[in-house]
Design a protein around this motif. Sequence first.
Motif, PDB file in Angstrom:
ATOM      1  N   MET A   1      79.972  65.961  81.530  1.00  0.00           N
ATOM      2  CA  MET A   1      79.400  64.644  81.354  1.00  0.00           C
ATOM      3  C   MET A   1      79.144  64.402  79.857  1.00  0.00           C
ATOM      4  SD  MET A   1      75.969  62.962  82.967  1.00  0.00           S
ATOM      5  CE  MET A   1      74.671  63.626  81.996  1.00  0.00           C
ATOM      6  N   SER A   2      79.516  63.244  79.416  1.00  0.00           N
ATOM      7  CA  SER A   2      79.330  62.873  78.018  1.00  0.00           C
ATOM      8  C   SER A   2      78.511  61.591  77.956  1.00  0.00           C
ATOM      9  CB  SER A   2      80.698  62.657  77.375  1.00  0.00           C
ATOM     10  OG  SER A   2      80.545  62.212  76.064  1.00  0.00           O
ATOM     11  N   ILE A   3      77.507  61.598  77.103  1.00  0.00           N
ATOM     12  CA  ILE A   3      76.701  60.383  76.934  1.00  0.00           C
ATOM     13  C   ILE A   3      76.635  60.029  75.453  1.00  0.00           C
ATOM     14  CG2 ILE A   3      75.312  60.788  78.997  1.00  0.00           C
ATOM     15  CD1 ILE A   3      73.042  61.731  77.140  1.00  0.00           C
ATOM     16  N   HIS A   4      76.446  58.766  75.204  1.00  0.00           N
ATOM     17  CA  HIS A   4      76.315  58.302  73.824  1.00  0.00           C
ATOM     18  C   HIS A   4      74.831  58.140  73.521  1.00  0.00           C
ATOM     19  CE1 HIS A   4      77.487  56.650  70.065  1.00  0.00           C
ATOM     20  NE2 HIS A   4      76.897  55.497  70.297  1.00  0.00           N
ATOM     21  N   LEU A   5      74.336  58.906  72.561  1.00  0.00           N
ATOM     22  CA  LEU A   5      72.921  58.870  72.205  1.00  0.00           C
ATOM     23  C   LEU A   5      72.692  57.942  71.021  1.00  0.00           C
ATOM     24  CD1 LEU A   5      72.180  62.679  72.550  1.00  0.00           C
ATOM     25  CD2 LEU A   5      71.553  60.867  74.140  1.00  0.00           C
ATOM     26  N   PRO A   6      71.448  57.475  70.845  1.00  0.00           N
ATOM     27  CA  PRO A   6      71.168  56.592  69.704  1.00  0.00           C
ATOM     28  C   PRO A   6      71.324  57.327  68.369  1.00  0.00           C
ATOM     29  CG  PRO A   6      69.168  57.044  70.984  1.00  0.00           C
ATOM     30  CD  PRO A   6      70.298  57.699  71.689  1.00  0.00           C
ATOM     31  N   VAL A   7      71.481  56.560  67.328  1.00  0.00           N
ATOM     32  CA  VAL A   7      71.586  57.105  65.976  1.00  0.00           C
ATOM     33  C   VAL A   7      70.289  57.857  65.659  1.00  0.00           C
ATOM     34  CG1 VAL A   7      71.782  56.465  63.540  1.00  0.00           C
ATOM     35  CG2 VAL A   7      73.135  55.250  65.266  1.00  0.00           C
ATOM     36  N   PRO A   8      70.369  59.039  65.067  1.00  0.00           N
ATOM     37  CA  PRO A   8      69.157  59.788  64.732  1.00  0.00           C
ATOM     38  C   PRO A   8      68.241  59.016  63.778  1.00  0.00           C
ATOM     39  CG  PRO A   8      71.106  61.173  64.487  1.00  0.00           C
ATOM     40  CD  PRO A   8      71.588  59.776  64.723  1.00  0.00           C
ATOM     41  N   GLN A   9      66.952  59.244  63.914  1.00  0.00           N
ATOM     42  CA  GLN A   9      65.942  58.553  63.106  1.00  0.00           C
ATOM     43  C   GLN A   9      66.159  58.757  61.607  1.00  0.00           C
ATOM     44  OE1 GLN A   9      64.526  56.174  65.258  1.00  0.00           O
ATOM     45  NE2 GLN A   9      62.790  56.547  63.911  1.00  0.00           N
TER      46      GLN A   9
END
Length: 165
Positions: A1-9
Amino acid sequence: MSIHLPVPQFEKKIVPLEKLSEAVKRLPSPVVFTNGVFDLLHRGHVTYLAQARNLGKSLVVAVNSDRSVKMLGKGDDRPINNQNDRAAVLAALESVSLVTIFDDKVPLEVVKLARPDIYVKGGDYQIENLPEANIVQSYGGKVVIVSFDHDTSTTKTLQKVRHLK
């Protein structure tokens, strides 16, 4: 499973030059400023940056652009990492508050925009040879030269790697 995470802080710590002055005003004082290439990040770099940060409440790092590195004559294959990658790695460091990229050989305009309380350079520099030091001192800022705790450099690392070929 692959998910797109938000840009790091930490990516939010990278500011374009035209927004630097405004961003620095929002930082806790005293603001410490340094600049450099920071190509292959090593222990000497991170120690120096942590020590610089300890001189104040915030640390702004101005990174030489790829074009600027060429002007410094570091070598035809330098920088190894491009300016955006170098800025991101620096921004990810806990000691760093803001990062910007500058295009000049000497960061005179960047220093004028940031107006740091404290300008810091490494032990291989002398205050009298830093034209940007005059700018900081002209408005009452302080200039500090930090001696190196580790005998490391990107150039030495590259020499070692190239010798292994």
